[in-house]
Design a protein around this motif. Structure first.
Motif, PDB file in Angstrom:
ATOM      1  N   THR A 184       0.822  -1.201   0.000  1.00  0.00           N
ATOM      2  CA  THR A 184       0.000   0.000   0.000  1.00  0.00           C
ATOM      3  C   THR A 184       0.865   1.264   0.000  1.00  0.00           C
ATOM      4  OG1 THR A 184      -1.646   1.251   1.257  1.00  0.00           O
ATOM      5  CG2 THR A 184      -0.119  -0.094   2.509  1.00  0.00           C
ATOM      6  N   ASP A 185       0.299   2.370  -0.490  1.00  0.00           N
ATOM      7  CA  ASP A 185       1.023   3.643  -0.457  1.00  0.00           C
ATOM      8  C   ASP A 185       0.701   4.460   0.793  1.00  0.00           C
ATOM      9  OD1 ASP A 185      -1.513   4.641  -0.922  1.00  0.00           O
ATOM     10  OD2 ASP A 185      -1.016   5.706  -2.763  1.00  0.00           O
ATOM     11  N   VAL A 186       0.006   3.862   1.750  1.00  0.00           N
ATOM     12  CA  VAL A 186      -0.273   4.537   3.014  1.00  0.00           C
ATOM     13  C   VAL A 186       1.055   4.894   3.687  1.00  0.00           C
ATOM     14  CG1 VAL A 186      -1.218   4.267   5.337  1.00  0.00           C
ATOM     15  CG2 VAL A 186      -2.517   3.455   3.357  1.00  0.00           C
ATOM     16  N   ALA A 187       1.176   6.139   4.133  1.00  0.00           N
ATOM     17  CA  ALA A 187       2.363   6.636   4.855  1.00  0.00           C
ATOM     18  C   ALA A 187       3.603   6.722   3.977  1.00  0.00           C
ATOM     19  CB  ALA A 187       2.656   5.796   6.090  1.00  0.00           C
ATOM     20  N   LEU A 188       3.446   6.671   2.662  1.00  0.00           N
ATOM     21  CA  LEU A 188       4.592   6.831   1.772  1.00  0.00           C
ATOM     22  C   LEU A 188       5.370   8.100   2.105  1.00  0.00           C
ATOM     23  CD1 LEU A 188       6.277   6.200  -0.789  1.00  0.00           C
ATOM     24  CD2 LEU A 188       4.480   7.328  -2.122  1.00  0.00           C
ATOM     25  N   GLU A 189       4.641   9.163   2.389  1.00  0.00           N
ATOM     26  CA  GLU A 189       5.288  10.448   2.673  1.00  0.00           C
ATOM     27  C   GLU A 189       6.088  10.427   3.979  1.00  0.00           C
ATOM     28  OE1 GLU A 189       1.072  10.503   4.322  1.00  0.00           O
ATOM     29  OE2 GLU A 189       2.069   9.852   2.473  1.00  0.00           O
ATOM     30  N   ASP A 190       5.847   9.441   4.835  1.00  0.00           N
ATOM     31  CA  ASP A 190       6.542   9.358   6.116  1.00  0.00           C
ATOM     32  C   ASP A 190       7.691   8.350   6.118  1.00  0.00           C
ATOM     33  OD1 ASP A 190       4.854  11.246   7.381  1.00  0.00           O
ATOM     34  OD2 ASP A 190       3.314   9.703   7.641  1.00  0.00           O
ATOM     35  N   THR A 229       8.622   2.855  -6.512  1.00  0.00           N
ATOM     36  CA  THR A 229       7.761   3.167  -7.645  1.00  0.00           C
ATOM     37  C   THR A 229       6.327   3.269  -7.130  1.00  0.00           C
ATOM     38  OG1 THR A 229       9.213   1.929  -9.127  1.00  0.00           O
ATOM     39  CG2 THR A 229       7.043   2.525  -9.960  1.00  0.00           C
ATOM     40  N   TRP A 230       5.739   4.421  -7.347  1.00  0.00           N
ATOM     41  CA  TRP A 230       4.407   4.706  -6.804  1.00  0.00           C
ATOM     42  C   TRP A 230       3.383   4.725  -7.931  1.00  0.00           C
ATOM     43  CZ3 TRP A 230       2.603  10.225  -5.113  1.00  0.00           C
ATOM     44  CH2 TRP A 230       1.350  10.136  -4.496  1.00  0.00           C
ATOM     45  N   TYR A 231       2.314   3.947  -7.765  1.00  0.00           N
ATOM     46  CA  TYR A 231       1.195   3.915  -8.696  1.00  0.00           C
ATOM     47  C   TYR A 231       0.008   4.587  -8.008  1.00  0.00           C
ATOM     48  CZ  TYR A 231       4.165   0.610 -11.104  1.00  0.00           C
ATOM     49  OH  TYR A 231       5.236   0.035 -11.744  1.00  0.00           O
ATOM     50  N   PRO A 232      -0.109   5.905  -8.127  1.00  0.00           N
ATOM     51  CA  PRO A 232      -1.094   6.625  -7.314  1.00  0.00           C
ATOM     52  C   PRO A 232      -2.533   6.205  -7.561  1.00  0.00           C
ATOM     53  CG  PRO A 232      -0.083   8.078  -8.957  1.00  0.00           C
ATOM     54  CD  PRO A 232       0.713   6.817  -8.943  1.00  0.00           C
ATOM     55  N   SER A 233      -2.905   5.925  -8.819  1.00  0.00           N
ATOM     56  CA  SER A 233      -4.294   5.549  -9.082  1.00  0.00           C
ATOM     57  C   SER A 233      -4.636   4.203  -8.460  1.00  0.00           C
ATOM     58  CB  SER A 233      -4.573   5.527 -10.592  1.00  0.00           C
ATOM     59  OG  SER A 233      -4.011   4.374 -11.205  1.00  0.00           O
TER      60      SER A 233
END
Length: 589
Positions: free
Chosen positions: A247-253, A268-272
């Motif tokens: 999951t991209d949860v907390a990617l920014e942290d 590699t982030w797949y935002p959609s």
């Protein structure tokens, strides 16, 4: 590319089927970027189109094979007051840096200047002619029991070309992920006065000539012609790689800790898809078992008919504004990546599971579509312009660490408004996040940084708008304007360079001082390199925002006749983007 080219892995899925159904054999290598006839020469990049789509012309091209022949070529141009540009065998730079000013200019190609690779084991350095390919250099170094500490992910570059535009991998360790920060010496051919034969070779060494070397090792080709490059090397080592699809949860942290923990890690982030793929990539001793290979799917040979078919499919989805179709393709792309380990191969042939362990030279870079293939079909790199395959933009922004978290949060806010609008990015390679260290190169970054790359559809015609292009434009302006990111010199649309002079600050002045010293007559400069270094916006015209040649300020800069009007951003409201609206209007929101 030469950089990190991305494209839909759906191609690869179909390719596996095609391989089992076609009987003929023919692998097509990339074409030369320089083509000449009786009227002169043209030079293009590997994608067949420059950002302005205009043909780049020169009077002729020369192919030196030795340093003395290289010096004589520069001397001839200097004596006759001709403009010059260096071109390489590969030409994967997106901006028009290889295009000279004036049709009487000459091109100096380094494609045949590639015979010397000298390793100094006691000093842990390797010196190579500038035309040596990255793969040739890596194989020679690895064959002697050493490794090169970093490289770009795409191996279709020459030694001189890759340092000239700031090519990089991913690392906050040691000397970092940028190849120019591993340079300890350069020989450069520059113009001279008549008493010195109109050209001379300037040899620069780290510790002796740092003020010049800091300019020359990332120079955009405007200081002279690079003859030889000396790089640091290390005792040979292996790498152990694992991709974690999560999951991209907390990617920014967590991005910062990930960059610090894994020497060669990336994300590699797949935002959609609300998915992040964390690359766990560390070095291993050379005696650890494993003969793995990184054959990134995006850089493998693909059946020409499949590449053309996928392009036709994407054009159809664009023209019908079919978001659901794009999202379906993005789903397939991500699933296939996960199934195949994104091109990793445990034994050089198949992916059987993590971790994949292999020598640095087999893991650090890839580009198998450059070479001959045993596939039973006509194959080539999927973006080869001769076959009307993939055609796309690439935006690459370099953030200070302190600004990157807020950029991620802004993109998440934009995504959460309607995730389907970002499927067009996820069809290619999502948003690639890499890490590079502070550099002493004048055109490099002054502190540890995070680099973001994303690719997206480019229309065949410059006046054809794109599905959800306002989302890509808002992300572009979030990066370069709101969060102050610097552009990668070898990538980006024109808008990415606006204001770059202010972002580079005093270091740009230092670079220009060296430029005036080494090339006082601007023999190696052009209106395009001047435009990039100055960050000038230039005049606006009808449709200029569609190709990223301006930021719209009125509807005519978009395509009002096709329903695209200049509007403010959805999250970054100071952005001005071309957005589709079924209701006509004539004002900027």
């Amino acid at each position: 590319m030469r950089y990190y080219l991305h494209y839909t892995l759906y191609i690869s899925f179909l390719s596996l089927f095609f391989v089992n159904t076609i009987w003929t054999v023919h692998s097509v290598p990339p074409q030369s970027p320089v083509r000449c006839d009786l009227t002169g020469c043209t030079v293009s990049n590997a994608y067949g189109k420059w950002p302005d789509r205009k043909t780049c012309r020169a009077a002729n091209v020369t192919y030196p094979t030795t340093e003395e022949e290289l010096r004589k070529a520069v001397a001839y141009a200097a004596e006759h007051h001709l403009k010059v540009k260096t071109v390489t065998r590969f030409s994967h730079t997106i901006p028009k840096l290889a295009c000279p000013s004036g049709s009487d200019a000459i091109l100096i190609s380094t494609s045949k200047y590639n015979s010397v690779i000298e390793i100094e084991p006691d000093r842990l350095t390797v010196t190579a002619d500038s035309g040596v390919s990255l793969r040739e250099l890596i194989d020679k170094v690895e064959g002697a029991g050493f490794s090169i500490g970093t490289s770009p992910y795409w191996e279709g570059v020459s030694v001189g070309g890759l340092i000239s535009t700031g090519s990089h991998g991913s690392s906050w360790s040691g000397r970092g992920g940028s190849v120019h920060d591993h340079v300890v010496g350069i020989s450069l051919v520059v113009p001279a006065d008549s008493s010195e034969g109109f050209a001379k070779v300037v040899s620069l060494e780290q510790g002796k000539d740092d003020k010049l070397l800091n300019a020359v090792k990332l120079s955009l080709g405007v200081l002279g012609v690079i003859s030889k490059v000396k790089l640091t090397i290390e005792k040979g080592f292996k790498r152990s790689m694992t991709y974690n699809f999560t999951t991209d949860v907390a990617l920014e942290d967590v991005f910062m800790e990930h960059g610090k923990r894994f020497e060669f890690g990336d994300i590699t982030w797949y935002p959609s898809k609300r998915t992040a793929v964390y690359r766990y990539d560390i070095r291993s001793p050379v005696n650890v078992s494993g003969d793995g290979v990184n054959d990134f799917i995006g850089f493998q040979s693909n059946p020409i008919l499949i590449s053309k078919g996928i392009r036709a499919l994407e054009k159809g989805l664009e023209s019908s504004k079919n978001e659901k179709g794009k999202c379906g393709t993005a789903d397939t792309t991500l699933a296939y990546k996960k199934l195949t380990g994104n091109g990793l191969k445990n034994n050089g042939l198949l992916f059987t599971g993590y971790p994949v362990i292999g020598r640095q030279g087999k893991i650090q870079t890839s580009g198998s579509c450059l070479y001959s293939s045993s596939l039973r079909i006509d194959v080539a790199c999927a973006w080869d312009p001769r076959y009307n395959g993939l055609f796309f933009y690439e935006t690459t922004a370099i953030f200070t660490v302190s600004r990157f978290r807020d950029f991620l949060l802004d993109v998440k806010k934009l995504r959460d408004l309607k995730p389907e609008r970002l499927c067009g990015i996820d069809i290619y390679n999502g948003i690639l996040i890499r890490f590079i260290k502070a550099s002493d190169a004048y055109l490099g970054q002054t502190e540890d940084s995070v680099v973001v790359d994303f690719n997206y559809y480019r229309a065949d015609d410059e006046l054809t708008p794109r599905l959800n292009q306002d989302v890509m434009e808002e992300m572009e302006q979030m990066a370069f304007v709101k969060h102050g990111a610097k552009p990668h010199w070898g990538k980006n649309r024109k808008v990415g360079f606006f204001g770059v002079k202010q972002k580079c600050g005093p270091n740009l002045d230092k670079f220009l001082q060296v430029k005036n010293k080494l090339d006082p007559t601007n023999m190696f400069s052009s209106e395009w390199s001047d435009e990039i270094l100055s960050g000038r916006e230039g005049p606006k015209y009808d449709g200029c925002a569609l190709e990223g040649n301006c930021v719209c300020s009125e509807d005519s800069h978009c395509s009002p006749s096709k329903g695209y009007f200049c509007r403010q951003g959805l999250v970054y409201t100071q952005a001005r983007v071309c957005r589709f609206s079924s209701a006509s209007s004539s004002h900027v929101a």
